[in-house]
Design a protein around this motif. Structure first.
Motif, PDB file in Angstrom:
ATOM      1  N   ILE A 168       0.839  -1.207   0.000  1.00  0.00           N
ATOM      2  CA  ILE A 168       0.000   0.000   0.000  1.00  0.00           C
ATOM      3  C   ILE A 168       0.872   1.255   0.000  1.00  0.00           C
ATOM      4  CG2 ILE A 168      -1.582   1.375   1.420  1.00  0.00           C
ATOM      5  CD1 ILE A 168      -2.936  -1.301   2.199  1.00  0.00           C
ATOM      6  N   ARG A 169       1.909   1.281   0.840  1.00  0.00           N
ATOM      7  CA  ARG A 169       2.800   2.448   0.896  1.00  0.00           C
ATOM      8  C   ARG A 169       3.373   2.767  -0.485  1.00  0.00           C
ATOM      9  NH1 ARG A 169       7.391   1.904   2.916  1.00  0.00           N
ATOM     10  NH2 ARG A 169       7.704   4.082   3.525  1.00  0.00           N
ATOM     11  N   HIS A 170       3.720   1.731  -1.245  1.00  0.00           N
ATOM     12  CA  HIS A 170       4.400   1.946  -2.513  1.00  0.00           C
ATOM     13  C   HIS A 170       3.433   2.193  -3.679  1.00  0.00           C
ATOM     14  CE1 HIS A 170       7.708   0.317  -0.086  1.00  0.00           C
ATOM     15  NE2 HIS A 170       8.502   0.936  -0.936  1.00  0.00           N
ATOM     16  N   ILE A 171       2.172   1.838  -3.530  1.00  0.00           N
ATOM     17  CA  ILE A 171       1.168   2.160  -4.552  1.00  0.00           C
ATOM     18  C   ILE A 171       0.574   3.541  -4.309  1.00  0.00           C
ATOM     19  CG2 ILE A 171      -1.218   1.597  -5.252  1.00  0.00           C
ATOM     20  CD1 ILE A 171       0.821  -0.013  -6.763  1.00  0.00           C
ATOM     21  N   MET A 172       0.506   3.957  -3.059  1.00  0.00           N
ATOM     22  CA  MET A 172      -0.139   5.236  -2.714  1.00  0.00           C
ATOM     23  C   MET A 172       0.344   6.434  -3.538  1.00  0.00           C
ATOM     24  SD  MET A 172      -0.509   5.043   1.446  1.00  0.00           S
ATOM     25  CE  MET A 172      -1.095   6.726   1.649  1.00  0.00           C
ATOM     26  N   PRO A 173       1.653   6.581  -3.792  1.00  0.00           N
ATOM     27  CA  PRO A 173       2.083   7.770  -4.535  1.00  0.00           C
ATOM     28  C   PRO A 173       1.463   7.893  -5.925  1.00  0.00           C
ATOM     29  CG  PRO A 173       3.954   6.721  -3.468  1.00  0.00           C
ATOM     30  CD  PRO A 173       2.803   5.785  -3.317  1.00  0.00           C
ATOM     31  N   SER A 325      11.716   9.645 -11.582  1.00  0.00           N
ATOM     32  CA  SER A 325      13.106   9.348 -11.929  1.00  0.00           C
ATOM     33  C   SER A 325      13.770   8.449 -10.888  1.00  0.00           C
ATOM     34  CB  SER A 325      13.901  10.649 -12.081  1.00  0.00           C
ATOM     35  OG  SER A 325      13.819  11.418 -10.898  1.00  0.00           O
ATOM     36  N   ASN A 326      13.064   8.123  -9.812  1.00  0.00           N
ATOM     37  CA  ASN A 326      13.624   7.312  -8.735  1.00  0.00           C
ATOM     38  C   ASN A 326      13.770   5.859  -9.195  1.00  0.00           C
ATOM     39  OD1 ASN A 326      13.789   5.606  -6.376  1.00  0.00           O
ATOM     40  ND2 ASN A 326      13.155   7.354  -5.138  1.00  0.00           N
ATOM     41  N   GLU A 327      15.013   5.453  -9.490  1.00  0.00           N
ATOM     42  CA  GLU A 327      15.253   4.100 -10.018  1.00  0.00           C
ATOM     43  C   GLU A 327      14.809   3.017  -9.048  1.00  0.00           C
ATOM     44  OE1 GLU A 327      19.010   2.976 -11.660  1.00  0.00           O
ATOM     45  OE2 GLU A 327      19.248   4.905 -12.682  1.00  0.00           O
ATOM     46  N   GLU A 328      15.072   3.256  -7.776  1.00  0.00           N
ATOM     47  CA  GLU A 328      14.702   2.271  -6.758  1.00  0.00           C
ATOM     48  C   GLU A 328      13.196   2.033  -6.771  1.00  0.00           C
ATOM     49  OE1 GLU A 328      15.356   1.618  -1.936  1.00  0.00           O
ATOM     50  OE2 GLU A 328      15.723   3.580  -2.847  1.00  0.00           O
ATOM     51  N   TYR A 329      12.435   3.108  -6.930  1.00  0.00           N
ATOM     52  CA  TYR A 329      10.979   2.978  -6.985  1.00  0.00           C
ATOM     53  C   TYR A 329      10.552   2.290  -8.274  1.00  0.00           C
ATOM     54  CZ  TYR A 329       6.029   4.226  -6.708  1.00  0.00           C
ATOM     55  OH  TYR A 329       4.654   4.173  -6.654  1.00  0.00           O
ATOM     56  N   ASP A 334       9.562  -3.123 -12.427  1.00  0.00           N
ATOM     57  CA  ASP A 334      10.417  -3.579 -13.527  1.00  0.00           C
ATOM     58  C   ASP A 334      10.529  -2.525 -14.626  1.00  0.00           C
ATOM     59  OD1 ASP A 334      10.995  -6.056 -12.368  1.00  0.00           O
ATOM     60  OD2 ASP A 334       9.171  -6.957 -13.171  1.00  0.00           O
ATOM     61  N   MET A 335      10.606  -1.255 -14.225  1.00  0.00           N
ATOM     62  CA  MET A 335      10.684  -0.168 -15.197  1.00  0.00           C
ATOM     63  C   MET A 335      11.915   0.714 -14.971  1.00  0.00           C
ATOM     64  SD  MET A 335       6.626   0.929 -15.405  1.00  0.00           S
ATOM     65  CE  MET A 335       6.713   1.682 -17.043  1.00  0.00           C
ATOM     66  N   ASP A 336      12.884   0.218 -14.223  1.00  0.00           N
ATOM     67  CA  ASP A 336      14.038   1.029 -13.850  1.00  0.00           C
ATOM     68  C   ASP A 336      15.043   1.212 -14.983  1.00  0.00           C
ATOM     69  OD1 ASP A 336      14.160  -1.822 -13.105  1.00  0.00           O
ATOM     70  OD2 ASP A 336      16.277  -1.413 -12.698  1.00  0.00           O
TER      71      ASP A 336
END
Length: 411
Positions: A168-173, A325-329, A334-336
């Motif tokens: 949830i934390r990572h989908i919220m943005p 642009s956040n590669e980690e995110y 799988d879009m880095d």
């Protein structure tokens, strides 16, 4: 208000609970009508804070011009819920007709006057609302002019809690870019697409720990959640809350909150759409997106709330064309390897990897192709004289979409 507690513990994605908040407005002027108590009285002959109406229950909110509709019990999925919510909306409109009122969708009323139009619920449990008002002064858009959809998802234990909370934390943005429906307030077009969320994070700035960064902190389990989040909130509210009447889980106002009293996490940052069909399609898409990234979450260190908040602000301010642009995110999706990626393309990538029923997939594709509801509203007003009259005409179209349970289209 409180959601109805389940009678058992459910496992990850075993069920779902949905809450939709609607504004009651005058049929002729479309201005707020503070009569939710009169609606409930006409329905059951007494004023109460909650009533069960089959699969859907009705309950009051902080202000008298808002009514919440929610699933009475945890449901196995969203199938059929669009119809159930719509049937309740039709019934409510029929009850409201003699009062010259009706329900209106979207997350903010475009012409709402927070000083004049806020009337707090004066009946059962109003002591909680009065305390909020004493501390935060609820005469503002962020208290009286915000309607959202909440999604409640279960977890059975600490391991499931961690996976669900991190997903949830990572989908919220990404969510505001898909769901913004609040482009206008005080009769003026804003530079921000999701003004409800912009006001939301300012509601309780007197005690910043209550909302935090909206994106919750990464925590490993219930014990850590209580230590990192609840402990600080309760300490900070204590000088204003001597009898501890506010020191409960629901005081936490992050955009997703853990409800350990019913082993669920409640996602709260989704703007209300134009009709239940759109709301439920979005709810299902968000659930499938969470399922999609959970295996990826297991292999990545959590990104902190400050990094995630930066993406979230881009989404709520400018929508799906905003670039990440956040590669980690991006690695989570799988879009880095693609460098900068638009939020819109992250959603499109998710859609390619998940299953949605045809009716829901068509709605999500329409939103991704034609932008979120805020952008469609602004698009249909473009070129017209900016006036209260033209704004009301456009929102009358949205009211019709709610009555007919159909999408609001870009013309």
């Amino acid at each position: 208000m409180e959601a109805i507690k389940p009678t058992k513990t459910y496992s990850l994605f075993e069920c779902i609970g949905i809450e939709l908040e609607y504004m009651i407005v005058n049929r002729k002027t479309l201005m707020p009508a503070p009569i939710s108590d009169q609606l409930i009285l006409r329905k059951i002959g007494e004023i109460t804070d909650e009533l069960v109406n089959g699969n859907i229950s009705w309950s009051n909110e902080l202000v008298l011009h808002v009514l919440e509709l929610k699933t009475t019990n945890p449901m196995p999925g969203v199938e059929g819920l669009s119809h159930d919510f719509h049937q309740n909306i039709l019934e409510i409109n029929k009850i409201l007709e003699p009062l010259d009122a009706q329900l209106m969708p979207t997350a903010m009323h475009p012409l709402f006057n927070p000083i004049k139009d806020v009337k707090l619920w004066p009946h059962e449990r109003n002591e909680i609302y009065s305390r909020y008002n004493q501390i935060f002064d609820c005469k503002g858009h962020g208290w009286g002019n915000l309607q959202s959809m909440h999604i409640n998802l279960p977890f059975a234990n600490d391991e499931e809690f961690y996976l669900l909370h991190e997903a949830i934390r990572h989908i919220m943005p990404l969510i505001p870019a898909l769901t913004a429906s609040s482009p206008i307030f005080d009769g003026q077009k804003s530079e921000i697409l999701d003004n409800r969320l912009a006001f939301y994070e300012q509601n309780q700035k007197k005690i910043p720990s209550i909302a935090g960064k909206v994106i919750p902190e990464s925590v490993a389990n219930k014990a850590e959640y209580e230590k990192v989040i609840f402990k600080r909130i309760f300490e900070d509210i204590a000088p204003y809350d001597k009898d501890k009447s506010l020191q409960h889980e629901w005081l936490n106002s992050r955009g997703a909150i853990a409800r350990f009293d019913r082993n669920a996490i409640e996602i709260r940052i989704i703007d209300l759409q134009e009709c239940p069909a759109a709301d439920l399609a979005i709810a299902e898409f968000v659930v499938q997106a969470l399922k999609f990234i959970i295996p990826h979450i297991k292999d990545h260190n959590p990104i902190d709330e400050y990094e995630l908040y930066g993406i979230y602000r881009l989404a709520l301010e400018k929508g799906g064309k905003s670039m990440i642009s956040n590669e980690e995110y991006l690695r989570i999706f799988d879009m880095d390897k693609e460098g900068k990626v638009s939020i819109e393309n992250v959603w499109k990538n998710i859609l390619k990897h998940v299953y949605l029923a045809d009716d829901k997939k068509a709605i999500i594709e329409y939103i991704l192709d034609n932008r979120n509801l805020s952008q469609r509203i602004l698009g249909n007003l473009k070129g017209k004289e900016w006036s209260d009259e033209n704004i009301k005409k456009e929102y009358a179209v949205l009211v019709d979409c709610l009555k007919e349970n159909k999408l609001y289209e870009l013309r």
